[in-house]
Design a protein around this motif. Structure first.
Motif, PDB file in Angstrom:
ATOM      1  N   ASP A  11      -2.013   3.494   2.773  1.00  0.00           N
ATOM      2  CA  ASP A  11      -1.469   4.646   3.968  1.00  0.00           C
ATOM      3  C   ASP A  11      -1.058   3.228   5.330  1.00  0.00           C
ATOM      4  O   ASP A  11      -1.797   2.137   5.590  1.00  0.00           O
ATOM      5  CB  ASP A  11      -2.279   5.305   4.678  1.00  0.00           C
ATOM      6  CG  ASP A  11      -2.113   5.897   5.708  1.00  0.00           C
ATOM      7  OD1 ASP A  11      -0.911   6.521   5.508  1.00  0.00           O
ATOM      8  OD2 ASP A  11      -2.445   6.158   6.232  1.00  0.00           O
ATOM      9  N   SER A  74       2.690   6.317   1.628  1.00  0.00           N
ATOM     10  CA  SER A  74       2.780   6.519   2.580  1.00  0.00           C
ATOM     11  C   SER A  74       3.703   6.310   3.842  1.00  0.00           C
ATOM     12  O   SER A  74       2.207   4.988   4.193  1.00  0.00           O
ATOM     13  CB  SER A  74       1.648   7.916   3.120  1.00  0.00           C
ATOM     14  OG  SER A  74       1.779   8.324   4.075  1.00  0.00           O
ATOM     15  N   ASP A 117       5.053   9.430   5.760  1.00  0.00           N
ATOM     16  CA  ASP A 117       3.864  10.903   5.947  1.00  0.00           C
ATOM     17  C   ASP A 117       3.656  11.664   6.704  1.00  0.00           C
ATOM     18  O   ASP A 117       2.736  12.755   6.182  1.00  0.00           O
ATOM     19  CB  ASP A 117       2.862   9.674   7.069  1.00  0.00           C
ATOM     20  CG  ASP A 117       3.997   9.836   8.852  1.00  0.00           C
ATOM     21  OD1 ASP A 117       4.987  10.568   8.288  1.00  0.00           O
ATOM     22  OD2 ASP A 117       3.887   9.036   9.646  1.00  0.00           O
ATOM     23  N   ALA A 120       4.386  13.399   2.490  1.00  0.00           N
ATOM     24  CA  ALA A 120       2.821  12.822   1.929  1.00  0.00           C
ATOM     25  C   ALA A 120       1.226  13.359   2.604  1.00  0.00           C
ATOM     26  O   ALA A 120       0.190  14.686   1.416  1.00  0.00           O
ATOM     27  CB  ALA A 120       2.010  11.392   2.054  1.00  0.00           C
TER      28      ALA A 120
END
Length: 324
Positions: A11, A74, A117, A120
């Motif tokens: 992330d 992400s 993001d 995701a």
């Protein structure tokens, strides 16, 4: 994908990065380990990517690569998921045309996937959260910004060039708080930054008239206002603070009504600020949805808070690896 396979989730955020090791058992992902560190933007993408690589090496040092099904990344957009390239996100200054998938596949020899993001998070809530078992789901971020991830007919829909779901750019009013580079946008009214702008304007009006504002002592304190300070005041009963969240709720309702009419989803799942401040936002939003949306579409659509809460970024990155 076979059961009991390991997954790596990455992330990449403007404030922090997280690298997560998970294991999929056929129904759930269990998070085994996690490494986080600040995103030191000033040091450039090469430095940060090397930190991420080091974290991945650390997490998988005792695991055979054949037991790792994939790496999911992400990251905020814009990006190109097909070529695995990050394309100058506004929160990652200097990340211009970074071929991140190629870098990680070369480093680890493990198939790697990239998604923005919002997409995701939509995958995560659909597979493991509030959208489990549904076919048509919209996920709204409602955090620092406002974006959407779309699950349509049981598949992630990202559009022609990964720009589907950029609902924050929709103009909701001719004038208003600025979000996504546009005054009066959906993001302007429905994001942490937008609520802050609304609050500053409303507080300034009161202060200039010599009135007291519970969440801002004087004009010099205006810049210290945040969406959280306003929500805290609203939950404590402050009428001005409650009215600010009511405005945001009204525009949230307008945006939701548009999506309900256009996409006819089973659920719209909303994260971040909505999960924390639902009681402040929902009465106004619900009223507008009932007035604006088609009744047949509204009747089959649930508006739900995200279930994965503060872990959504971890599950989101892992879900990207799982989805491919």
């Amino acid at each position: 994908m076979a059961d009991n396979q390991h997954l790596i989730g990455i992330d990449i955020g403007g404030t922090k990065c997280a690298v997560v090791l998970g294991k999929y058992n056929g129904e759930e992902i269990n998070i085994i380990n996690k490494i986080t560190f600040p995103t030191q933007i000033a040091k450039g993408p090469e430095y940060i990517l090397n930190e991420i690589k080091a974290a991945v090496h650390d997490l998988i040092k005792d695991i055979s690569k054949s037991a790792i099904a994939g790496i999911g990344i992400s990251c905020g957009g814009p990006l190109n998921s097909k070529t695995g390239t990050i394309l100058s996100p506004p929160n990652l200054i200097g990340w211009d045309s970074i071929k991140v998938v190629e870098l990680f596949e070369k480093e680890f020899g493990i198939k790697t996937y990239l998604q923005n993001d919002a997409n995701a998070c939509a995958l995560a809530e659909w597979r493991f959260g509030a959208g489990r078992g549904l076919e048509n789901v919209i996920f709204l971020t409602f955090g620092t910004g406002m974006g959407a991830g779309l699950i349509l007919n049981g598949k992630l829909y990202s559009g022609t060039n990964d720009m589907a779901g950029e609902v924050g750019h929709i103009r909701m009013a001719g004038f208003g708080p600025v979000g996504y580079g546009k005054a009066g946008s959906f993001e302007g009214f429905c994001s942490g930054g937008g609520i802050r702008q609304l609050a500053i304007t409303k507080a300034l009006e009161r202060l200039q008239m010599g009135e007291l504002v519970s969440f801002c002592n004087n004009i010099n304190d205006l810049e210290s206002i945040t969406a959280k300070t306003v929500s805290d005041a609203a939950f404590a009963g402050d009428e001005l603070a409650k009215s600010i969240y009511e405005i945001s709720g009204e525009y949230l309702g307008k945006g939701l009504a548009i999506m309900i009419d256009m996409l006819n989803p089973e659920a719209i799942i909303i994260g971040s600020i909505f999960t924390r401040s639902r009681d402040l936002l929902w009465p106004a939003a619900e009223r507008v949805i009932k007035a604006e949306s088609l009744s047949y579409s509204n009747a089959v659509c649930k508006i739900l808070p995200a279930q994965l809460d503060e872990y959504i970024g971890d599950y989101a990155a892992l879900a990207v690896a799982l989805n491919n």
